[in-house]
Scaffold this active site. Structure first.
Site, mmCIF file in Angstrom:
data_model
loop_
_atom_site.group_PDB
_atom_site.id
_atom_site.type_symbol
_atom_site.label_atom_id
_atom_site.label_comp_id
_atom_site.label_asym_id
_atom_site.label_seq_id
_atom_site.Cartn_x
_atom_site.Cartn_y
_atom_site.Cartn_z
ATOM 1 N N LYS A 44 0.822 -1.224 0.000
ATOM 2 C CA LYS A 44 0.000 0.000 0.000
ATOM 3 C C LYS A 44 0.853 1.271 0.000
ATOM 4 C CE LYS A 44 -4.132 -2.034 2.033
ATOM 5 N NZ LYS A 44 -5.185 -1.937 3.057
ATOM 6 N N GLY A 52 -4.150 1.426 18.116
ATOM 7 C CA GLY A 52 -3.182 1.166 17.048
ATOM 8 C C GLY A 52 -2.714 2.449 16.408
ATOM 9 N N ALA A 53 -1.499 2.402 15.863
ATOM 10 C CA ALA A 53 -0.959 3.577 15.165
ATOM 11 C C ALA A 53 -0.132 3.139 13.969
ATOM 12 C CB ALA A 53 -0.129 4.416 16.135
ATOM 13 N N GLY A 54 -0.466 1.984 13.421
ATOM 14 C CA GLY A 54 0.202 1.517 12.208
ATOM 15 C C GLY A 54 -0.582 1.958 10.979
ATOM 16 N N THR A 65 3.304 1.581 21.373
ATOM 17 C CA THR A 65 4.385 2.562 21.248
ATOM 18 C C THR A 65 3.735 3.944 21.153
ATOM 19 O OG1 THR A 65 5.511 0.877 19.960
ATOM 20 C CG2 THR A 65 6.490 3.083 19.937
ATOM 21 N N ASP A 118 4.842 6.951 21.080
ATOM 22 C CA ASP A 118 5.422 7.926 20.142
ATOM 23 C C ASP A 118 4.773 7.842 18.766
ATOM 24 O OD1 ASP A 118 7.077 8.755 22.070
ATOM 25 O OD2 ASP A 118 8.940 7.942 21.219
ATOM 26 N N GLY A 160 -14.260 -7.180 10.878
ATOM 27 C CA GLY A 160 -13.967 -6.289 9.763
ATOM 28 C C GLY A 160 -14.503 -6.726 8.411
HETATM 29 P P1 ATR Z 1 -0.922 -2.489 9.998
HETATM 30 O O1 ATR Z 1 -0.622 -2.072 8.600
HETATM 31 O O2 ATR Z 1 -1.773 -3.729 10.121
HETATM 32 O O3 ATR Z 1 -1.442 -1.357 10.829
HETATM 33 P P2 ATR Z 1 1.600 -2.127 11.305
HETATM 34 O O4 ATR Z 1 1.814 -0.844 10.605
HETATM 35 O O5 ATR Z 1 2.746 -3.062 11.515
HETATM 36 O O6 ATR Z 1 0.469 -2.987 10.611
HETATM 37 O O7 ATR Z 1 0.960 -1.780 12.739
HETATM 38 C C1 ATR Z 1 0.630 -2.774 13.659
HETATM 39 C C2 ATR Z 1 -0.102 -2.164 14.854
HETATM 40 O O8 ATR Z 1 -0.414 -3.207 15.792
HETATM 41 C C3 ATR Z 1 0.734 -1.149 15.614
HETATM 42 O O9 ATR Z 1 -0.132 -0.198 16.210
HETATM 43 C C4 ATR Z 1 1.387 -2.038 16.681
HETATM 44 O O10 ATR Z 1 1.832 -1.374 17.825
HETATM 45 P P3 ATR Z 1 3.294 -0.710 17.846
HETATM 46 O O11 ATR Z 1 3.164 0.587 17.101
HETATM 47 O O12 ATR Z 1 3.619 -0.531 19.275
HETATM 48 O O13 ATR Z 1 4.205 -1.682 17.159
HETATM 49 C C5 ATR Z 1 0.223 -2.931 17.027
HETATM 50 N N1 ATR Z 1 0.662 -4.181 17.663
HETATM 51 C C6 ATR Z 1 1.220 -5.248 17.057
HETATM 52 N N2 ATR Z 1 1.483 -6.217 17.963
HETATM 53 C C7 ATR Z 1 1.073 -5.742 19.167
HETATM 54 C C8 ATR Z 1 1.056 -6.274 20.509
HETATM 55 N N3 ATR Z 1 1.510 -7.484 20.773
HETATM 56 N N4 ATR Z 1 0.535 -5.513 21.485
HETATM 57 C C9 ATR Z 1 0.054 -4.272 21.226
HETATM 58 N N5 ATR Z 1 0.040 -3.711 19.998
HETATM 59 C C10 ATR Z 1 0.545 -4.434 18.981
#
Ligand code: ATR
Length: 284
Positions: free
Chosen positions: A76, A137-139, A163, A165, A252
């Site tokens: 993407k 989430g922030a990914g 995370t 930040d 979803g």
């Molecule tokens: P996507 O495109 O699916 O959003 P990504 O950009 O890798 O994938 O983001 C994954 C999200 O899941 C992030 O918010 C991540 O938290 P971090 O920013 O701290 O990495 C979250 N995530 C993944 N595994 C996690 C876990 N075990 N506990 C809490 N949050 C998690």
């Protein structure tokens, strides 16, 4: 007879979904159902792009006369970079899930957020306006839905993430994009969620994939709360937590079908009916 069949398949407008892996994708089923329902003469395939060959794959599809493609994991962001025109929602999301090939231009759009909002507002009949929303989430998945949620004018939007930040960076981009909205937007650590209550809680983390349980207190789910997991196809730990708390739990799948409908609308100018297609995908 054979000749006629070939002729009709050649004259079909061609579309595809590009990803890696791609064999699991339900997009062809969904778009074929839309095409049948709206009598569009088109085909829709799965295309596996090599991890280091996304641009070449797309350019080859353009050369073959494809009219557009959907983009899925992990391309993407590459699709965003390859686009030579971007819609505002793609720019806000920083990612592209739909490409339109028109007059030599590669137009990049992002229909994920619109799909989520449409599922919540139209299918679940829950207006976002005035609601207290928690986005976990922030990914990439969270970023893609952030602006469309805000456009629905919730009362408050809290973003929480492991995370912190990353959540802060995501929110600070809102100001850069000049977003003006009446919603109070804030960032909060998981442990600071105690004492807060929400009407809609959206899980945009990838924890469902790894069966990890999020360290969120179950007191965040209000009475009549909707707990929305952007994942589909399985009961995630988040869904189980929300169920224990008495929330209305939603996966979803509706978002998947609605983002596809939005892409279909961009390509064909016709909005398909989605309820029957959701039922079809759920029954698979
Ligand atoms: P996507 O495109 O699916 O959003 P990504 O950009 O890798 O994938 O983001 C994954 C999200 O899941 C992030 O918010 C991540 O938290 P971090 O920013 O701290 O990495 C979250 N995530 C993944 N595994 C996690 C876990 N075990 N506990 C809490 N949050 C998690």
């Amino acid at each position: 007879m054979v000749y006629k069949q070939m002729e009709s398949s050649v004259s079909k407008d061609r579309y595809a979904v590009v990803g890696n892996p791609i064999s699991h994708s339900k997009s062809p089923l969904i778009h074929e159902a839309f095409a049948k329902q709206t009598q569009q003469n088109m085909s829709y395939e799965r295309v596996l792009a090599p991890l280091d060959g996304f641009d070449a794959t797309v350019k080859d599809l353009i050369a073959q006369g494809y009219k557009g493609v959907n983009i899925t994991v992990p391309f993407k962001f590459e699709a965003f970079q390859l686009s030579n025109e971007l819609t505002e929602r793609a720019r806000n999301a920083g990612a592209v899930n739909t490409l339109i090939f028109r007059d030599k231009a590669i137009i990049g759009d992002n229909t994920d957020g619109a799909g989520l909002v449409r599922d919540i507002e139209q299918n679940l009949h829950i207006p976002i306006q005035g609601k207290r929303i928690l986005l976990i989430g922030a990914g990439g998945a969270a970023e893609g839905v952030l602006q469309p949620i805000l456009a629905g004018m919730p009362a408050t939007l809290v973003v929480t993430n492991r995370t912190l930040d990353k959540a802060m960076a995501m929110i600070s981009k809102l100001e850069k994009h000049g977003g003006s909205h009446q919603t109070t937007v804030s960032v909060c650590a998981f442990e600071d969620l105690h004492g807060q209550v929400f009407d809609i809680v959206i899980n945009a983390t990838s924890t469902g994939l790894s069966d990890m349980t999020l360290p969120i207190p179950i007191t965040i789910f209000s009475e009549n709360c909707v707990a929305y997991d952007m994942m589909y196809g399985k009961e995630t730990p988040f869904m189980a937590q929300a169920r224990v708390a008495g929330a209305q739990v939603v996966d979803g799948l509706g978002m998947l079908v609605e983002q596809a409908a939005e892409a279909f609308y961009l390509w064909r100018g016709v909005r398909p009916e989605t309820k029957s297609v959701m039922a079809m995908v759920r029954a698979l």
